[in-house]
Every structure is written in C-alpha cells, then in structure tokens.
Design an enzyme around this catalytic site. Structure first.
Site, short mmCIF file in Angstrom:
data_model
loop_
_atom_site.label_atom_id
_atom_site.label_comp_id
_atom_site.label_asym_id
_atom_site.label_seq_id
_atom_site.Cartn_x
_atom_site.Cartn_y
_atom_site.Cartn_z
CE1 TYR A 39 -2.96 -2.42 0.43
CE2 TYR A 39 -4.59 -1.19 2.08
CZ TYR A 39 -4.23 -2.28 1.34
OH TYR A 39 -5.31 -3.34 1.58
N GLY A 40 1.88 0.63 0.44
CA GLY A 40 2.92 2.59 0.90
C GLY A 40 3.32 2.95 -0.74
CB CYS A 70 -1.84 -0.77 7.46
SG CYS A 70 -0.79 -0.55 6.02
CG ASN A 71 3.23 2.87 11.02
OD1 ASN A 71 3.50 3.25 11.59
ND2 ASN A 71 3.15 1.25 10.52
CD GLU A 150 6.34 -8.61 2.35
OE1 GLU A 150 5.75 -10.15 1.91
OE2 GLU A 150 5.25 -8.40 3.17
CB CYS A 180 6.97 0.55 7.75
SG CYS A 180 6.49 -0.67 7.23
CB THR A 181 3.19 -3.22 9.39
OG1 THR A 181 3.64 -3.25 8.01
CG2 THR A 181 2.34 -2.86 9.94
CG HIS A 182 7.68 -5.22 5.68
ND1 HIS A 182 6.03 -4.51 6.05
CD2 HIS A 182 7.89 -5.91 5.23
CE1 HIS A 182 5.24 -5.33 5.45
NE2 HIS A 182 6.34 -6.53 4.78
N1 DGL Z 1 2.20 -2.25 6.12
C1 DGL Z 1 2.66 -1.28 5.56
C2 DGL Z 1 2.89 -0.01 6.48
O1 DGL Z 1 3.06 -0.43 7.60
C3 DGL Z 1 4.26 -1.50 5.26
C4 DGL Z 1 3.60 -2.75 3.47
C5 DGL Z 1 2.73 -1.60 2.57
O2 DGL Z 1 3.38 -0.48 2.01
O3 DGL Z 1 1.97 -2.06 2.26
O4 DGL Z 1 3.08 0.95 6.03
#
Ligand code: DGL
Length: 247
Positions: A39-40, A70-71, A150, A180-182
């Site tokens: 999504y980012g 998700c941020n 990932e 960011c979640t990752h």
């Molecule tokens: N989950 C997204 C975030 O925390 C990171 C991965 C994405 O870009 O979707 O912003």
C-alpha cells in the site's frame, strides 16, 4: 474482547506478536490484503478504498475493536474507516506519537521517522510531533526495507547497503520511529547501525501501551485464539505467522 487486526499484508503480524506477548485478547482475527500489498506506494484514494473494503470484511465477524496495524492505512484512512464501521478502530500512528513523546526528555532531541513513501508523504507522525514542540525531526521514506523483510533479510550486507543509502548523512537520532509494520524485524540491525544510541519506537509495543491506557483491559489470557485470512495465498500468510509468532 474479540478484535480484528488489519494490514496490507504479512507485516501486521509484528503487531499481533506484541498483542499475543502481552496476552491482551482472547481472540484475534487477522486480515492481510496480500493480493494488493504494498500500500505504501499507492495514492490516498486507493489506500482509503482498500481500507473500506477491509472494514466490510470485518463486518462478517462480531469484533469489538479493529486495530489497523498498517502505518500507511493509519496515516490516511482512519476517519473514513470509522465513518463506515460500528466497531471502534485504532491505528498505530497516534500510539507511536505518544510513545515517542514519552521516550524523549527534550524538545531538541533528534527524531528520525522511517516509513513507506505514502506514510512519510502524509506527515502523519511529523506534524503532531512538531505541534507538540519537537524541532529536530527528519523523515525518510525507506521503502527498500519492505521487500527485504519480505525476503527474510534481517541483517547482512544487502541490508547494510540499504541502511547506508538512507542513513549515511544523518545525525545519530535519539529516537527512531519504526513507522512501518515490517521494520521491527530489522530493528536490531538499525540499532547496531546507529551504535545503540537510539530508542526504537515500535508500533506493536506502542499500541499495547495505548490499549492498556485507553481500554478496559484488566484480564490476561493464557492463550489467544488466532484466525488468519488473506486476499491471496492465505497459506503463505499462515506460514509467515508460524515463523514470526513461533506458533
Ligand atoms: N504495512 C505497510 C505499513 O506499515 C508496509 C507494507 C506496504 O507498503 O503495504 O506502512
């Protein structure tokens, strides 16, 4: 309390990990939009549209609260999501801001915010921290870290090269918002890169503190029932969950 956790993909499992560790909930339903991640790099309207579809998904379950792990979604779509749902919705940005304020003693502290392109462009962390009085804030979109995590790259020369690419000209921060979640998965490598000087702000830990302060959570559950759903390849998501959550 039965809750939902929504993320664009597998990354939100880092938030689930904190929720499970702190034994806050009896049941967690996780939905990762693995078919449409990331999504980012998407625009605001698309992020909102996808987020509203996730709200629709969670309407099939009798949840009390939806956590947006998700941020990127937390930065853009919370108001719209709240408008379309009957359950409470909490994102990770506000808890992260509160955790940062609590961690720092001086308004001159150096804060580094890292996140996806969309999160950084939204200034969702930066603006409230500036309004609070912090003057030394640097924001960096560090998108390369997402595919690396990932690919299970949590350390080593590739990650080091990416950190150098993004961080080589920065002052050593006092706090780093892992927006960011990752990023919690590479927090150790980032900590070492900055020679252990920076306090890491982790969405999962921040939201646990936030929930404990804002919700009536006085019970601990020895086991949390976890249910995983994904818009594509749910088996892949479950495999990552088993690894990250040591299930
Ligand atoms: N989950 C997204 C975030 O925390 C990171 C991965 C994405 O870009 O979707 O912003």
């Amino acid at each position: 309390m039965k809750i939902g956790v929504f993320d664009s993909g597998v990354g939100g499992l880092s938030v689930v990990q904190s929720l499970v560790e702190h034994q806050l909930f009896e049941e967690i339903i996780y939905f990762g939009d693995t078919a449409r991640v990331p999504y980012g790099v998407k625009d605001k309207n698309t992020i909102i549209r996808y987020a509203l579809e996730a709200v629709e998904f969670f309407k099939n379950f009798d949840i009390d609260l939806l956590i947006t792990a998700c941020n990127t979604v937390s930065a853009y779509a919370l108001d719209e999501m709240r408008e379309y749902s009957q359950f409470d919705i909490v994102g990770v940005v506000q808890p992260g801001i509160i955790a940062t304020e609590n961690a720092l003693r001086s308004f001159e502290s150096e804060i580094l915010i890292i996140g996806t392109q969309a999160t950084i462009a939204s200034q969702a962390y930066e603006k409230p921290l500036q309004a609070y009085g912090f003057t030394n804030i640097t924001s960096k979109a560090t998108g390369l870290f997402v595919p690396m995590v990932e690919e299970n790259i949590y350390d080593g020369p590739l990650l080091h090269a990416a950190m150098d690419h993004y961080f080589h000209d920065l002052k050593t921060p006092d706090a780093i918002i892992l927006g960011c979640t990752h990023f919690p998965l590479i927090a150790n490598a980032i900590t070492r890169y900055f020679k252990h000087h920076a306090t890491m702000i982790h969405s999962g830990e921040a939201i646990v503190q936030y929930l404990q302060q804002h919700y009536d959570i006085d019970q601990q559950f020895n086991t949390t029932e976890l249910k995983f759903f994904a818009s594509e390849n749910p088996e892949g998501l479950k495999k990552v969950a088993r690894k990250w959550l040591a299930l």
